[in-house]
Design an enzyme around this catalytic site. Structure first.
Site, mmCIF file in Angstrom:
data_model
loop_
_atom_site.group_PDB
_atom_site.id
_atom_site.type_symbol
_atom_site.label_atom_id
_atom_site.label_comp_id
_atom_site.label_asym_id
_atom_site.label_seq_id
_atom_site.Cartn_x
_atom_site.Cartn_y
_atom_site.Cartn_z
ATOM 1 N N GLU A 160 0.827 -1.216 0.000
ATOM 2 C CA GLU A 160 0.000 0.000 0.000
ATOM 3 C C GLU A 160 0.863 1.268 0.000
ATOM 4 O OE1 GLU A 160 -4.172 -1.338 2.102
ATOM 5 O OE2 GLU A 160 -2.635 -0.506 3.392
ATOM 6 N N GLU A 182 -6.927 -7.219 -0.658
ATOM 7 C CA GLU A 182 -7.383 -7.178 0.732
ATOM 8 C C GLU A 182 -8.855 -6.796 0.721
ATOM 9 O OE1 GLU A 182 -5.284 -4.786 3.539
ATOM 10 O OE2 GLU A 182 -3.299 -5.545 2.976
#
Length: 780
Positions: free
Chosen positions: A184, A261
């Site tokens: 991320e 995710e």
């Protein structure tokens, strides 16, 4: 040719047999045209995220089998650098840390594996997985190519990971089909050079055959490019799937889609309400993905427990994570099946690929109750001080070669007949201040505390500051998070301010070997200290230790560190794996840096994860307080367009201000009484977001802090899936709704950006608004 001795021959035969049993024929996994290709055939990834450090090794196989029974064909794992290299240059991949053994277990269960080695992970884990000893370098920078020391240590660590896992790539006959590059990164920066460095380091570590990928959010994935690496997106339960992938498909029309995710629930913060996500919202978006043949990984399929010191924290605002990482996941903290588990299993049975079958649900692990018992021995902390270290200037614990735990700073303050203030800059994270052995105040970083009133003293007095570290920030720009007291301690009489020097420093690490050396005696510690007791079990089994009568600290049972507790909740129990218990007598040690209400413990058959006992109001509004905007002039007013995604507003002229107020006049849907905001960004004169580390909500007319964790400070927590929402239970206040933020200093502000909530709900999405910016506080 010499003959091999019989014993050596048998050993080689056994080794070969084991290798053949855990290794398949070499295979392929590739990014194809709009689909992933496994051994030349289309493949939809259905992954379960599991974290082996959060699961006792003896339970690994059980949790993997549960994931397969839920309908998964893959297991996704993080590696945490700071777990495997707790001291610089000393690597540990044995026992509970044996990640290769975990991956082989996944293969033995007929499943593939996705590996996320870091170096940064996040995962609500201490410092996001980065090792604490990096912080001994005063000017260290992380997640950037500008610090060669950080890059060099990252490469060395990844090399060690490669030694363990590169042989298990699918192309070598293993089951690893994808390896992630960093994590991320677009939520932290956009430095393409850094991501290229980490990509190359992953390849050079031996992952030169497997498919590499990176994950980001739908709002920021295009902040940088990374050639040769697939792109995936992360988002949460209840998301609008088409909206999440719309921009991605415009840029990458031929790439397969994957939610790397899919957040099944959320994590808990100390002092905040327990987080849940409904089965209906979660399962609806999952079905949408399966109907579109979109690959996914459930984050988390099973969260487990952040044992020991491993729980992290978020900032801003600073907020430490609870020990339980239950996550409201389909598989509960104890490995129990939930309503969400069966909803997933019932859905995915309709989407199995040719040759796939649902796995059998393994037998549940036994749970036992333990009658309440007293801890009758104690060891006062001040009677069991380790040998001190001397330091002219106060320094954080890392500079004393301490990674986690508690630290005591001791010095002398001069006599004074006048009232004075003790000012601490900066406290990380929670402290009690003592003068001549008497507690005079408690400070909490969550509240921004930094000042204590000092009593008058007829003579020079001993000053003690006992600090507990409650978890390093694991996310965002505050990740350089040294513990203890990070800058200075001063005394102020209102006119003069003097810095205190010449400290004795006492270190209290978290390892069991340190705790068992203290000297116990019958009775209470009457202050910070250790407590010891024993309990007997006829049969071992999992249990949940009720620590609701204790203050704040940590628990060890039979030498195992179960993690932190804190009376403010919402968690009031600690998961005790049955495999760590013994038939007969078991030892428990509790370190309480506060004061227990009663020194007792019991073993419950169910956890307590939702009993909040806040030590302060969770509201950002005092009783009867009312914001007065009657004489204020807005710097901007208008209406936001409907729909998801960031909305940007530029002011007619640059504003100078420290206080920012957003007023929502109404919602996009008529008669909707709510306001909701996922994120706010204020823009400097160059159009870049202002840093938020010192931001603080000073007023919100309404916020939901009972039925959910929707407080107003969610507008700058850098988490797009969490949001401020006005009260939705009981009396629902009507528009207008306001939030006022103190930016911590005066800025030149060009405009702002507003992000509505990202789930399928449109409740509270703002239509008409007014914005105010001032250098002085608003009238309240």
């Amino acid at each position: 040719m010499k003959k091999l001795p019989l014993l050596l021959f048998l050993l080689l035969l056994t080794t070969l047999s084991y290798a053949q049993s855990t290794k398949a024929k070499p295979g392929t996994f590739e990014v194809g045209n709009k689909e992933f290709m496994l051994n030349g055939k289309p493949f939809v990834i259905r992954a379960a995220e599991l974290h082996y450090p959060r699961i006792p090794k003896e339970y690994w196989d059980h949790r993997i089998k549960l994931s397969k029974a839920m309908g998964m064909n893959t297991v996704c794992i993080y590696l945490f650098w700071n777990l495997h290299e707790q001291q610089e240059g000393q690597y540990n991949f044995k026992g509970q840390n044996d990640v290769a053994a975990f991956v082989k277990l996944v293969q033995d269960n007929g499943m593939y594996c996705i590996v996320r080695p870091g170096p940064y992970a996040c995962a609500e884990w201490d410092m996001g997985g980065l090792p604490w000893w990096l912080l001994k370098k005063q000017d260290v920078q992380v997640r950037t190519s500008k610090d060669e020391y950080y890059l060099d240590r990252s490469r060395k660590y990844l090399k060690e990971v490669g030694k363990q896992l590169a042989p298990l790539q699918i192309q070598n006959g293993g089951n690893i089909i994808m390896v992630q590059v960093e994590n991320e990164y677009a939520t932290f920066g956009s430095e393409q050079e850094y991501m290229e460095e980490i990509r190359d380091a992953v390849r050079n570590a031996g992952f030169d055959k497997v498919e590499l990928f990176r994950c980001d959010w739908s709002s920021n994935f295009n902040k940088y490019k990374l050639d040769g690496v697939a792109t995936t997106l992360n988002f949460g339960a209840g998301s609008n799937i088409d909206n999440q992938f719309r921009k991605f498909q415009e840029i990458y029309p031929n790439l397969p889609l994957m939610c790397s995710e899919y957040w099944t629930g959320w994590f808990d913060h100390w002092g905040r309400p327990h987080e849940t996500r409904s089965v209906s919202s979660f399962i609806g978006s999952l079905k949408d993905m399966q109907d579109r043949r979109i690959s996914f990984s459930l984050y988390m399929a099973h969260g487990g427990t952040s044992f020991g010191q491993w729980g992290g924290a978020n900032a801003p605002p600073y907020s430490a994570m609870a020990t339980s990482y239950d996550y409201n996941a389909p598989i509960g903290e104890q490995g129990n099946t939930t309503e969400k588990f069966f909803a997933v299993r019932d859905l995915l049975k309709n989407y199995l690929q040719p040759g796939e079958t649902l796995g059998e649900i393994p037998a549940a692990k036994p749970i036992i109750a333990i009658p309440a018992f007293q801890l009758e021995e104690s060891a006062p902390l001040f009677d069991n001080l380790p040998k001190p270290k001397q330091s002219r200037d106060i320094q954080p614990m890392e500079m004393f070669d301490q990674g986690w735990g508690r630290i005591l700073y001791r010095s002398t303050i001069p006599a004074s007949s006048e009232r004075r203030k003790l000012i601490i800059t900066d406290l990380h994270d929670w402290a009690t201040v003592f003068v001549d052995g008497k507690p005079i105040g408690k400070l909490d970083r969550r509240r921004g505390d930094n000042t204590v009133e000092l009593p008058t003293t007829a003579a020079d007095a001993r000053l003690d500051i006992l600090v507990e570290a409650t978890g390093r920030v694991n996310y965002g720009n505050a990740i350089i998070d040294r513990k203890g007291i990070t800058e200075k301690v001063e005394i102020s009489d209102g006119t003069n301010t003097t810095e205190i020097k010449n400290w004795q420093v006492y270190n209290f690490p978290v390892d069991y070997a340190f705790q068992k050396k203290v000297k116990f005696k019958k009775g209470s510690a009457n202050g910070p200290g250790w407590y010891r007791g024993t309990f007997n079990v006829n049969e071992t089994g999992d249990t949940f230790l009720d620590v609701s009568t204790w203050g704040k600290g940590m628990v060890w049972v039979n030498g195992y560190n179960l993690g932190r507790f804190w009376k403010i909740g919402p968690q009031q129990t600690l998961f005790m794996p049955g495999v760590w218990l013994k038939k007969g007598k078991n030892e428990i040690i509790v370190l309480d840096v506060d004061v227990p209400r009663e020194a007792k413990v019991a073993g419950l058959t169910k956890p307590i994860l939702d009993e909040l006992r806040p030590d302060e109001s969770l509201l950002h509004r005092a009783k009867g307080q009312q914001l007065n905007l009657a004489n204020e002039t807005p710097v901007a007013a208008g209406a936001f367009p409907a729909g998801n995604g960031w909305k940007e507003v530029n002011f007619d002229q640059v504003q100078h201000g420290r206080y920012f107020c957003l007023e929502a006049l109404n919602a996009q849907e008529e008669k909707d009484p709510f306001t909701s905001v996922a994120e706010l960004e204020l823009l400097d004169i160059n159009g870049n977001p202002l840093h938020t580390l010192r931001w603080k909500v000073v007023y919100a007319d309404s916020e939901e802090v009972t039925a959910g964790n929707n407080a107003a400070d969610k507008v700058f927590d850098n988490q797009e899936s969490t949001f401020w929402q006005t009260q939705r239970t009981g009396q629902k206040p009507a528009h207008p709704h306001q939030v006022v933020i103190d930016l911590g200093e005066t800025f030149r502000i060009k405009g702002f950006r507003y992000l509505p909530r990202s789930d399928k709900s449109t409740a509270g999405m703002i239509k008409e608004y007014k914005v105010y910016v001032k250098e002085e506080p608003f009238k309240l």
